[in-house]
Design a protein around this motif. Structure first.
Motif, short mmCIF file in Angstrom:
data_model
loop_
_atom_site.label_atom_id
_atom_site.label_comp_id
_atom_site.label_asym_id
_atom_site.label_seq_id
_atom_site.Cartn_x
_atom_site.Cartn_y
_atom_site.Cartn_z
N MET A 1 49.68 51.91 42.93
CA MET A 1 50.06 52.57 41.68
C MET A 1 50.45 54.02 41.98
SD MET A 1 47.83 53.02 38.20
CE MET A 1 47.72 51.24 38.02
N ASP A 2 51.57 54.44 41.40
CA ASP A 2 52.08 55.79 41.59
C ASP A 2 51.44 56.71 40.55
OD1 ASP A 2 53.40 58.07 42.19
OD2 ASP A 2 55.40 57.36 41.61
N ARG A 3 50.23 57.21 40.82
CA ARG A 3 49.52 58.01 39.84
C ARG A 3 50.17 59.39 39.65
NH1 ARG A 3 44.60 55.98 38.41
NH2 ARG A 3 43.79 54.23 39.66
N ILE A 4 50.75 59.93 40.72
CA ILE A 4 51.31 61.28 40.61
C ILE A 4 52.50 61.32 39.66
CG2 ILE A 4 52.92 61.12 42.56
CD1 ILE A 4 52.13 63.98 43.25
N SER A 5 53.22 60.21 39.54
CA SER A 5 54.35 60.17 38.63
C SER A 5 53.93 59.91 37.19
CB SER A 5 55.34 59.09 39.07
OG SER A 5 55.91 59.43 40.31
N ALA A 25 62.82 71.94 44.92
CA ALA A 25 63.92 71.01 45.18
C ALA A 25 63.45 69.82 46.02
CB ALA A 25 65.07 71.74 45.88
N GLN A 26 62.52 70.06 46.93
CA GLN A 26 62.04 68.98 47.79
C GLN A 26 61.19 67.96 47.04
OE1 GLN A 26 60.00 71.25 50.81
NE2 GLN A 26 61.85 71.55 52.04
N THR A 27 60.65 68.32 45.88
CA THR A 27 59.85 67.36 45.12
C THR A 27 60.69 66.22 44.56
OG1 THR A 27 60.10 68.64 43.05
CG2 THR A 27 58.21 69.17 44.46
N SER A 28 62.01 66.36 44.59
CA SER A 28 62.88 65.31 44.02
C SER A 28 62.75 63.99 44.78
CB SER A 28 64.34 65.77 44.03
OG SER A 28 64.77 66.04 45.36
N LEU A 30 59.95 62.61 45.68
CA LEU A 30 58.69 61.95 45.37
C LEU A 30 58.90 60.68 44.54
CD1 LEU A 30 56.41 65.04 44.61
CD2 LEU A 30 56.48 63.65 46.68
N SER A 31 59.74 60.80 43.51
CA SER A 31 60.03 59.65 42.64
C SER A 31 61.20 60.03 41.74
CB SER A 31 58.80 59.28 41.80
OG SER A 31 58.53 60.29 40.85
N LYS A 32 61.74 59.00 41.04
CA LYS A 32 62.83 59.27 40.12
C LYS A 32 62.38 60.19 38.98
CE LYS A 32 65.38 54.97 40.95
NZ LYS A 32 65.91 53.73 40.34
N ARG A 33 61.13 60.02 38.55
CA ARG A 33 60.64 60.85 37.45
C ARG A 33 60.50 62.30 37.89
NH1 ARG A 33 55.49 61.99 34.94
NH2 ARG A 33 55.87 62.48 32.74
N TRP A 34 60.00 62.54 39.11
CA TRP A 34 59.91 63.90 39.61
C TRP A 34 61.29 64.50 39.79
CZ3 TRP A 34 56.03 67.36 41.47
CH2 TRP A 34 54.72 66.98 41.15
N ASN A 35 62.26 63.70 40.18
CA ASN A 35 63.62 64.20 40.33
C ASN A 35 64.19 64.61 38.97
OD1 ASN A 35 66.12 64.79 41.55
ND2 ASN A 35 66.91 62.76 41.03
N TYR A 36 63.89 63.79 37.94
CA TYR A 36 64.36 64.12 36.59
C TYR A 36 63.67 65.40 36.09
CZ TYR A 36 64.52 64.11 31.52
OH TYR A 36 64.66 64.50 30.21
#
Length: 532
Positions: A1-5, A25-28, A30-36
């Motif tokens: 489970m991706d808890r951080i997202s 910028a590097q956090t993008s 991590l996941s699509k949600r972090w990129n958004y």
């Protein structure tokens, strides 16, 4: 489970607020949600220096680089503005190769204002060898930012608007290297009702600086006020802290009679005469903290108040006397290379005295030091830094001035710049004068190299020398007759000098070379036991 997202948006944005723009910028990845959420992050920082490459500061390389940076800001800012988020912070540091980019900066500012920006920071610096007239003029749009709380402007020009400023939420204003006139400064302070902090540094275009109608202004800093400035007038009844850092050759007319509730004053530089200084501080009946630095003409400081708690005086070359009628003074720090006459009724024991002599020293210098230290009930710390000059000390002269020998200073911090090729015996007069004048309970000596380590070895041997056949015919003898014992309390690397737990070494041998590694910066602490 991706808890951080699964974290809420505001928590992810809070995490990003503690990261640098590059790491955000590097956090993008991590996941699509972090990129958004990275694209919706309400703190936008653009620094053109981060995109620079060597060899691109001037010429066609610099122009191509500028185009890439402009495109990056356009895309990032445009993408954020299409989202339904308010902007918390907009920071822009851009290098002006020419003024063609000005229209783009104007547009970026307009978009930030439309997104209800709360903190705005812009620094359009001019590149070396660029056109001399490449000074960016701030657009009038910024003055309509109703929710703006913090405004920092650097290296630009501010023209006075014809309408009233709409910065009704502004609390902090910083101007550095800005071209501005006194009318615009007055407009800021009188038409921004919530303004609390004001900093003006290295600005030009000012001749008569006036701050008035700033009812909530609490903090003012004026740094590097240029020589063309003639007068400063401040009317701010709520002002608590004021910094005045002026040109050393400036003779400013300073009027702060409208700041009766001031509690902390820093005066740095300026050609203040005794009359100017005393007239200025007499206007502040509630002053608790006073700091005076680099006043070239000041000769006598006379302060009479029961409010003053802390006083610091530093680098006032003409100062000859200090008279303090300050019964509630709890801290006094003094940084100079000579010793003035001091008179005080202050009961405080927390005196810090920093002295660095630049000229030759004789017996009268050590007598003056003894008299100065004797003014306070107790000196908390005496800090002395020496480079060997011509030093002489005659105990006969001291005997004529003092009828007794007293221990006055709990701690003496000594830093001696040992000159290569000078025999350590030449330092004996310095040691005799200091230990007679101060008689410290603890002696801290700084060593920054191999020569200083050898000096410590010599010093330790001198302190242990029990030869007392020099003064048998006198009632008042040299310091060797009163020193009962000496121990090495601790040896610390300089980076650990603030540690509270110091190890007692209890060494009895005469060789200290194994106590520290050669060429390491250390502080040796000696415990001196004196006859009471």
């Amino acid at each position: 489970m991706d808890r951080i997202s699964e974290l809420p948006d505001f928590i992810i944005h809070t995490i990003m607020s503690h990261l640098s723009p590059k790491k955000v910028a590097q956090t993008s990845i991590l996941s699509k949600r972090w990129n958004y959420l990275r694209t919706s992050f309400p703190i936008l920082e653009f620094n053109q220096n981060h995109f620079m490459r060597r060899g691109m500061l001037t010429g066609t390389g610099g122009m191509l680089h500028e185009k890439r940076f402009v495109k990056f800001v356009d895309v990032t800012l445009g993408r954020f503005c299409r989202l339904e988020y308010c902007m918390e912070k907009f920071r822009l540091k851009v290098c002006l190769f020419n003024l063609k980019i000005s229209s783009r900066i104007d547009e970026w500012i307009r978009l930030a204002v439309e997104k209800e920006v709360k903190e705005f920071d812009i620094s359009p610096s001019r590149i070396y060898n660029a056109h001399r007239d490449a000074v960016y003029t701030l657009p009038q749009t910024i003055f309509s930012a109703k929710l703006l709380t913090t405004l920092r402007l650097s290296s630009c020009k501010i023209e006075q608007p014809s309408d009233t400023l709409m910065l009704c939420s502004l609390k902090s204003l910083t101007l550095k290297g800005v071209c501005i006139n006194e009318q615009m400064v007055q407009k800021f302070t009188s038409e921004c009702p919530l303004l609390e902090d004001l900093l003006i540094c290295s600005c030009w275009g000012l001749k008569n600086l006036r701050v008035s109608k700033a009812l909530k202004l609490k903090f003012i800093q004026f740094h590097n006020l240029l020589y063309k400035l003639v007068s400063v007038e401040i009317i701010a009844p709520s002002l608590q802290v004021c910094w005045l850092v002026v040109n050393y050759s400036s003779r400013l007319c300073i009027d702060m009679a409208g700041c009766t509730h001031l509690k902390e004053l820093h005066i740095n530089g300026g050609s203040f005469t005794d009359q100017d200084f005393h007239h200025l501080i007499s206007k502040f009946p509630f002053l608790e903290h006073l700091y005076v630095y680099g006043s070239m003409l000041l000769e006598r400081i006379m302060i009479s108040t029961d409010r003053l708690k802390r006083l610091k005086i530093r680098s006032c070359p003409g100062l000859k006397a200090i008279h303090l009628d300050t019964p509630n003074l709890i801290s006094f720090s003094y940084y100079l290379n000579w010793i003035p006459i001091a008179v005080t009724n202050a009961p405080c024991s927390y005196w810090k005295v920093f002295i660095r002599p630049y000229s030759d020293l004789d017996t009268s210098w050590f007598i003056n030091l003894t008299k100065f230290l004797g003014v306070a009930n107790q000196i908390e710390g005496l800090f002395l830094s020496f480079t060997l000059k011509k030093i002489s000390f005659n105990l006969e002269g001291v005997r004529e001035s003092f009828a007794s020998f007293r221990c006055q200073v709990p701690t003496l911090n000594l830093s001696v710049n040992v000159c290569a090729g000078v025999p350590f015996s030449d330092y004996r007069a310095l040691l005799d004068g200091l230990l007679w004048s101060c008689c410290p309970g603890t002696l801290h000596v700084t060593a920054t190299g191999e020569d200083e380590h050898k000096f410590l070895q010599w010093l330790y041997e001198e302190l242990r020398n029990r030869c007392v056949n020099c003064c048998n015919s006198h009632n008042i003898k040299c310091w060797r007759h009163y020193l009962k014992d000496v121990k090495i309390l601790s040896t610390l690397p300089m980076e650990d000098r603030r540690r509270k737990n110091r190890k007692l070494l209890n060494r009895d041998d005469h060789d200290l070379r194994d106590v520290w590694p050669i060429n390491r910066h250390v502080i040796m602490c000696f415990d001196l036991d004196w006859v009471q």
